[in-house]
Scaffold this active site. Sequence first.
Site, PDB file in Angstrom:
ATOM      1  CG  ASP A 101      -6.838  -1.675  -1.679  1.00 32.29           C
ATOM      2  OD1 ASP A 101      -7.084  -2.884  -1.842  1.00 32.29           O
ATOM      3  OD2 ASP A 101      -5.936  -1.251  -0.935  1.00 32.29           O
ATOM      4  CG  ASP A 133      -1.948  -1.096   1.196  1.00 29.26           C
ATOM      5  OD1 ASP A 133      -2.425  -1.411   0.098  1.00 29.26           O
ATOM      6  OD2 ASP A 133      -2.266  -1.646   2.263  1.00 29.26           O
TER       7      ASP A 133
END
Length: 206
Positions: free
Chosen positions: A183, A164
């Site tokens: 995401d 991330d």
Amino acid sequence: MPNSPNSDDPKLANTDNSPKPAHVTTGSLTTPKSRLTKAPKTAANGRRAFMWYLLSLAVIILDQWTKWLAETKLTFLEPIPVIEPFLNWTLAYNYGAAFSFLADQSGWQKWFFAILALAMSLFLIVYLIKAPRNAKLLSLGLALVLGGAIGNLIDRLRLGKVVDFIHVHYADVWHYPIFNIADIAICIGVAIIVIDMIFLEGKRNA
């Protein structure tokens, strides 16, 4: 005096010159012909699902490329301001699911989420073939979810964790969990699918 017609005569009983209803069809005197005509089935994507697979592939490539940049250009948990005070690039790793769910477990969650993502991906691959051809919004949402699911699945199989780097926040007051391109694709795809279910699916089935 001539004999009067006998209503019991079978020859006369079978003669009926009374007008028939305009909608009479074979097998029914009451069912309109329009009701007997079945609506044609909506054509499925079939081979046209390939173009939606290409969109999923584009999501996967963009996701993996940006994650590679994050790992090569960023230092773990050291934020780089992009748009102050709202957006940073911050390298982080997620060992669980969304919002770091089950991230603190001993490691079994890696295979659990990997198998779950693989099953979802296979389902979406098949469903894109069977989805109605005229349901382009639905296919768009499915393709985005498929690309995002495979993008994060690659991370889990390759690294045992998800990379991330997108950090949305407001100064030091509020921080949204750090996320990635996969995401974003999944969230947008799910939103599109829900919109299709609420506003368009009923019209297609009418």
